[in-house]
Design a protein around this motif. Structure first.
Motif, PDB file in Angstrom:
ATOM      1  N   CYS A 199      -5.041  66.674  80.207  1.00 17.22           N
ATOM      2  CA  CYS A 199      -6.397  67.198  80.038  1.00 17.22           C
ATOM      3  C   CYS A 199      -6.496  68.498  80.830  1.00 17.22           C
ATOM      4  CB  CYS A 199      -7.415  66.175  80.531  1.00 17.22           C
ATOM      5  SG  CYS A 199      -9.117  66.760  80.476  1.00 17.22           S
ATOM      6  N   LEU A 200      -6.560  69.621  80.134  1.00 18.59           N
ATOM      7  CA  LEU A 200      -6.502  70.928  80.790  1.00 18.59           C
ATOM      8  C   LEU A 200      -7.610  71.130  81.814  1.00 18.59           C
ATOM      9  CD1 LEU A 200      -5.514  73.411  77.921  1.00 18.59           C
ATOM     10  CD2 LEU A 200      -4.046  72.251  79.570  1.00 18.59           C
ATOM     11  N   GLU A 201      -8.830  70.704  81.488  1.00 17.14           N
ATOM     12  CA  GLU A 201      -9.941  70.971  82.410  1.00 17.14           C
ATOM     13  C   GLU A 201      -9.844  70.140  83.690  1.00 17.14           C
ATOM     14  OE1 GLU A 201     -13.753  70.122  80.778  1.00 17.14           O
ATOM     15  OE2 GLU A 201     -13.452  67.960  80.692  1.00 17.14           O
ATOM     16  N   ASN A 202      -9.021  69.084  83.679  1.00 14.16           N
ATOM     17  CA  ASN A 202      -8.872  68.245  84.861  1.00 14.16           C
ATOM     18  C   ASN A 202      -7.612  68.560  85.668  1.00 14.16           C
ATOM     19  OD1 ASN A 202     -10.300  65.509  83.060  1.00 14.16           O
ATOM     20  ND2 ASN A 202     -11.278  66.713  84.651  1.00 14.16           N
ATOM     21  N   LEU A 203      -6.744  69.426  85.138  1.00  9.47           N
ATOM     22  CA  LEU A 203      -5.543  69.806  85.879  1.00  9.47           C
ATOM     23  C   LEU A 203      -5.912  70.787  86.989  1.00  9.47           C
ATOM     24  CD1 LEU A 203      -2.910  70.379  83.021  1.00  9.47           C
ATOM     25  CD2 LEU A 203      -3.218  68.358  84.449  1.00  9.47           C
ATOM     26  N   ARG A 204      -5.249  70.654  88.130  1.00  4.56           N
ATOM     27  CA  ARG A 204      -5.492  71.611  89.213  1.00  4.56           C
ATOM     28  C   ARG A 204      -4.706  72.884  88.911  1.00  4.56           C
ATOM     29  NH1 ARG A 204      -4.582  69.628  95.257  1.00  4.56           N
ATOM     30  NH2 ARG A 204      -6.382  68.364  94.622  1.00  4.56           N
ATOM     31  N   PRO A 205      -5.392  73.982  88.627  1.00  2.00           N
ATOM     32  CA  PRO A 205      -4.687  75.193  88.194  1.00  2.00           C
ATOM     33  C   PRO A 205      -4.029  75.941  89.354  1.00  2.00           C
ATOM     34  CG  PRO A 205      -7.017  75.655  88.353  1.00  2.00           C
ATOM     35  CD  PRO A 205      -6.859  74.182  88.652  1.00  2.00           C
ATOM     36  N   ASP A 246       1.776  81.680  73.553  1.00  2.00           N
ATOM     37  CA  ASP A 246       1.042  82.457  72.553  1.00  2.00           C
ATOM     38  C   ASP A 246      -0.132  83.150  73.228  1.00  2.00           C
ATOM     39  OD1 ASP A 246       2.675  81.765  70.489  1.00  2.00           O
ATOM     40  OD2 ASP A 246       1.432  80.112  69.766  1.00  2.00           O
ATOM     41  N   HIS A 247      -0.423  84.382  72.793  1.00  2.00           N
ATOM     42  CA  HIS A 247      -1.489  85.168  73.429  1.00  2.00           C
ATOM     43  C   HIS A 247      -2.830  84.447  73.391  1.00  2.00           C
ATOM     44  CE1 HIS A 247       0.982  88.653  74.202  1.00  2.00           C
ATOM     45  NE2 HIS A 247       1.447  88.592  72.968  1.00  2.00           N
ATOM     46  N   MET A 248      -3.066  83.658  72.333  1.00  2.00           N
ATOM     47  CA  MET A 248      -4.342  82.954  72.230  1.00  2.00           C
ATOM     48  C   MET A 248      -4.476  81.857  73.286  1.00  2.00           C
ATOM     49  SD  MET A 248      -3.754  80.489  68.887  1.00  2.00           S
ATOM     50  CE  MET A 248      -3.203  81.825  67.864  1.00  2.00           C
ATOM     51  N   HIS A 249      -3.340  81.471  73.912  1.00  2.00           N
ATOM     52  CA  HIS A 249      -3.368  80.406  74.909  1.00  2.00           C
ATOM     53  C   HIS A 249      -3.150  80.919  76.328  1.00  2.00           C
ATOM     54  CE1 HIS A 249      -2.004  77.506  71.483  1.00  2.00           C
ATOM     55  NE2 HIS A 249      -3.305  77.715  71.476  1.00  2.00           N
ATOM     56  N   LEU A 250      -3.123  82.228  76.515  1.00  2.00           N
ATOM     57  CA  LEU A 250      -2.864  82.781  77.844  1.00  2.00           C
ATOM     58  C   LEU A 250      -4.054  82.651  78.778  1.00  2.00           C
ATOM     59  CD1 LEU A 250      -0.798  86.001  77.043  1.00  2.00           C
ATOM     60  CD2 LEU A 250      -0.022  83.978  78.283  1.00  2.00           C
ATOM     61  N   SER A 251      -5.247  82.557  78.220  1.00  2.00           N
ATOM     62  CA  SER A 251      -6.433  82.456  79.065  1.00  2.00           C
ATOM     63  C   SER A 251      -7.577  81.825  78.301  1.00  2.00           C
ATOM     64  CB  SER A 251      -6.858  83.839  79.573  1.00  2.00           C
ATOM     65  OG  SER A 251      -7.187  84.679  78.485  1.00  2.00           O
ATOM     66  N   CYS A 252      -8.622  81.472  79.041  1.00  2.00           N
ATOM     67  CA  CYS A 252      -9.892  81.027  78.458  1.00  2.00           C
ATOM     68  C   CYS A 252      -9.803  79.737  77.662  1.00  2.00           C
ATOM     69  CB  CYS A 252     -10.498  82.128  77.573  1.00  2.00           C
ATOM     70  SG  CYS A 252     -10.647  83.702  78.399  1.00  2.00           S
ATOM     71  N   LEU A 253      -8.921  78.825  78.060  1.00  2.00           N
ATOM     72  CA  LEU A 253      -8.855  77.530  77.389  1.00  2.00           C
ATOM     73  C   LEU A 253      -9.705  76.483  78.107  1.00  2.00           C
ATOM     74  CD1 LEU A 253      -5.089  77.260  76.389  1.00  2.00           C
ATOM     75  CD2 LEU A 253      -7.029  77.764  74.925  1.00  2.00           C
ATOM     76  N   THR A 254      -9.997  76.721  79.375  1.00  2.00           N
ATOM     77  CA  THR A 254     -10.826  75.798  80.141  1.00  2.00           C
ATOM     78  C   THR A 254     -12.173  76.460  80.420  1.00  2.00           C
ATOM     79  OG1 THR A 254     -10.212  76.584  82.350  1.00  2.00           O
ATOM     80  CG2 THR A 254      -8.707  75.022  81.278  1.00  2.00           C
ATOM     81  N   PRO A 255     -13.186  75.676  80.809  1.00  2.00           N
ATOM     82  CA  PRO A 255     -14.492  76.266  81.134  1.00  2.00           C
ATOM     83  C   PRO A 255     -14.418  77.353  82.202  1.00  2.00           C
ATOM     84  CG  PRO A 255     -14.700  73.887  80.909  1.00  2.00           C
ATOM     85  CD  PRO A 255     -13.222  74.202  80.840  1.00  2.00           C
ATOM     86  N   ASN A 256     -13.388  77.295  83.063  1.00  2.00           N
ATOM     87  CA  ASN A 256     -13.232  78.306  84.116  1.00  2.00           C
ATOM     88  C   ASN A 256     -12.342  79.465  83.699  1.00  2.00           C
ATOM     89  OD1 ASN A 256     -14.868  76.943  85.996  1.00  2.00           O
ATOM     90  ND2 ASN A 256     -13.172  75.611  86.579  1.00  2.00           N
ATOM     91  N   GLY A 257     -11.925  79.475  82.434  1.00  4.14           N
ATOM     92  CA  GLY A 257     -11.162  80.608  81.925  1.00  4.14           C
ATOM     93  C   GLY A 257      -9.675  80.579  82.185  1.00  4.14           C
ATOM     94  N   HIS A 258      -9.120  79.423  82.502  1.00  5.07           N
ATOM     95  CA  HIS A 258      -7.685  79.314  82.755  1.00  5.07           C
ATOM     96  C   HIS A 258      -6.916  79.098  81.448  1.00  5.07           C
ATOM     97  CE1 HIS A 258      -8.353  79.315  87.016  1.00  5.07           C
ATOM     98  NE2 HIS A 258      -9.091  78.227  86.966  1.00  5.07           N
ATOM     99  N   THR A 267       1.617  72.786  86.156  1.00  8.95           N
ATOM    100  CA  THR A 267       1.653  71.363  86.497  1.00  8.95           C
ATOM    101  C   THR A 267       3.033  70.779  86.215  1.00  8.95           C
ATOM    102  OG1 THR A 267      -0.715  71.076  86.053  1.00  8.95           O
ATOM    103  CG2 THR A 267       0.656  69.097  85.987  1.00  8.95           C
ATOM    104  N   LEU A 268       3.643  71.185  85.096  1.00  5.05           N
ATOM    105  CA  LEU A 268       4.938  70.636  84.692  1.00  5.05           C
ATOM    106  C   LEU A 268       6.092  71.158  85.549  1.00  5.05           C
ATOM    107  CD1 LEU A 268       4.635  70.813  80.788  1.00  5.05           C
ATOM    108  CD2 LEU A 268       4.443  68.794  82.244  1.00  5.05           C
ATOM    109  N   PHE A 269       6.079  72.461  85.851  1.00  5.03           N
ATOM    110  CA  PHE A 269       7.232  73.071  86.515  1.00  5.03           C
ATOM    111  C   PHE A 269       6.990  73.459  87.975  1.00  5.03           C
ATOM    112  CE2 PHE A 269       8.155  74.171  81.987  1.00  5.03           C
ATOM    113  CZ  PHE A 269       9.341  73.466  81.876  1.00  5.03           C
ATOM    114  N   SER A 270       5.727  73.690  88.324  1.00  7.45           N
ATOM    115  CA  SER A 270       5.403  74.133  89.685  1.00  7.45           C
ATOM    116  C   SER A 270       6.305  75.326  90.073  1.00  7.45           C
ATOM    117  CB  SER A 270       5.547  72.978  90.669  1.00  7.45           C
ATOM    118  OG  SER A 270       5.075  73.349  91.944  1.00  7.45           O
ATOM    119  N   HIS A 271       7.051  75.205  91.203  1.00 10.43           N
ATOM    120  CA  HIS A 271       7.924  76.297  91.660  1.00 10.43           C
ATOM    121  C   HIS A 271       9.395  76.024  91.340  1.00 10.43           C
ATOM    122  CE1 HIS A 271       4.252  77.092  93.899  1.00 10.43           C
ATOM    123  NE2 HIS A 271       4.719  78.272  94.239  1.00 10.43           N
ATOM    124  N   LEU A 272       9.652  75.341  90.231  1.00 10.64           N
ATOM    125  CA  LEU A 272      11.032  75.043  89.825  1.00 10.64           C
ATOM    126  C   LEU A 272      11.826  76.341  89.684  1.00 10.64           C
ATOM    127  CD1 LEU A 272      13.067  72.819  88.794  1.00 10.64           C
ATOM    128  CD2 LEU A 272      12.331  73.496  86.487  1.00 10.64           C
TER     129      LEU A 272
END
Length: 396
Positions: A199-205, A246-258, A267-272
């Protein structure tokens, strides 16, 4: 004496009526101002939306000119990208009894309409289909690092979308006739076992800076440094920045614009970290905190956790990027277009809330207006009756 007492009583009653009437008028005036305030807000918000619509239309026209002029040049790249996507989706469909397989089957059968259905309208896609890499070896390494279950995870924008995927009865048991469980049999697929949903809006960005002027909005992560200030030998970069989004997914997918990079993929890779060889990776151990992989198959899941043995290909892997390079101005327009579309969505939500407040204020105003008119009518009737009684008493 009696006449005097009645006179004083009448004056007292008149004063009470006058004060109450004034209070009702003041309350009504406040409500009228509140109604006007919400009406002004509605006009302002709609004006903003109209301005955004005009800007969006202008940008769409400019993008249309670019895409039509470059269509032939990109045709071969598009073909390879489509083939890569078809292969990945085909592998997902082969994963029988999975939620990812049902979602992909839905999109194949219903296409654009799938984004309108209550069950799937909030589903952005499957993890494996939302990222691309420019190298098949990296695709296999990243997929192996995440594992099949994560590669098949569903990605939703909001928690409301997550709740739509699975319903429960009064005893808390899964309702097999609702959500994905109910949808599966209708398209010839049964859902069995657990499945992951992000859930994108619940992930810690990711909270930090981005690489300046980078069209992919890569994260400005601090690179490992030796005491002499250089990077460890063989260090290539961070996995989260090697995913093309994809450019359409680079920003503004969550209410805070992430966007996807700073939410899902962070979340998946962190600092891998990614290194050229196992030897390079092992030599850099003091600088590895969130895991590392090497191009020759080495893998460290986290500090102190090593994955040894032969590498194993995961059946579902990331898409291969076609390597399309767009002009900087086109990328900028696409990013602005996405931003404005997101702003329009937020404004639409504001308009909806403001409209509800306006209707509430209007209803309250109308109710109090009716009560005020009724009070004036009843007061006038009482005064008339009092005057009539006083007249009859005077004649007696």
């Amino acid at each position: 004496m009696l006449d005097g007492e009645m006179h004083d009583g009448e004056l007292h009653n008149v004063e009470i009526v006058k004060n109450h009437t004034q209070k009702l008028q003041d309350d009504l005036q406040k409500l009228a101002l509140k109604v006007k305030h919400h009406e002004d807000n509605m006009k302002f918000l709609k004006t903003q939306m109209d301005n955004i619509d005009e800007s969006i239309l202008d940008m769409q026209v400019n993008l249309g000119k670019y895409h039509s002029s470059s269509a032939a040049l990109e045709q071969s790249n598009d073909v390879s990208a489509i083939q890569s996507e078809q292969q990945t989706v085909g592998k997902i469909l082969q994963q029988v009894k999975t939620a990812a397989g049902i979602i992909c089957q839905m999109k194949i059968r219903h296409g654009f309409q799938a984004s309108k259905l209550q069950l799937t309208k909030d589903v952005l896609g499957i993890v494996a289909t939302l990222g691309k890499v420019n190298d098949d070896n990296l695709s296999r390494l990243f997929s192996e690092y995440l594992g099949l279950e994560t590669m098949l995870a569903i990605v939703c924008k909001t928690y409301e979308g997550v709740k739509a995927l699975e319903k429960y009865d009064r005893e808390g048991m899964i309702d097999k006739n609702a959500g994905l469980h109910g949808l599966g049999p209708s398209i010839g697929r049964l859902l069995n076992g657990r499945f992951l949903v992000f859930c994108l809006e619940n992930l810690r960005p990711y909270i930090g800076e981005f690489v300046p002027e980078d069209p992919q909005k890569k994260l400005a992560l601090l690179k490992p440094r030796l005491p002499n200030g250089e990077n460890p030998p063989g260090f290539i970069g961070f996995a989260v920045n090697m995913i093309d989004v994809d450019h359409m997914h680079l920003s503004c997918l969550t209410p805070n614009g992430h966007g996807l990079r700073e939410t899902l993929f962070y979340t998946l890779f962190s600092h891998l970290q990614v290194y050229k060889t196992r030897g390079d990776m092992q030599n850099a151990l003091p600088f590895i905190s969130d895991g590392a992989i090497s191009l020759d198959g080495g893998m460290i899941k986290s500090s102190g956790l090593f994955n040894l043995g032969d590498r194993k290909d995961v059946e579902v892997k990331f898409l291969i990027s076609p390597g399309i390079s767009k002009p900087a101005n086109v990328i900028e327009i696409e990013e602005k277009l996405k931003l404005m579309s997101w702003q329009k969505e937020r404004l639409a939500e504001d308009v909806q809330r403001e409209e509800a407040l306006l209707n509430q204020a209007k209803n309250l105003f109308n109710i109090q207006k009716q009560e005020f008119v009724k009070y004036l009518s009843e007061t006038a009737s009482h005064i008339k009756q009092a005057q009539s009684m006083a007249g009859r008493t005077g004649t007696l």
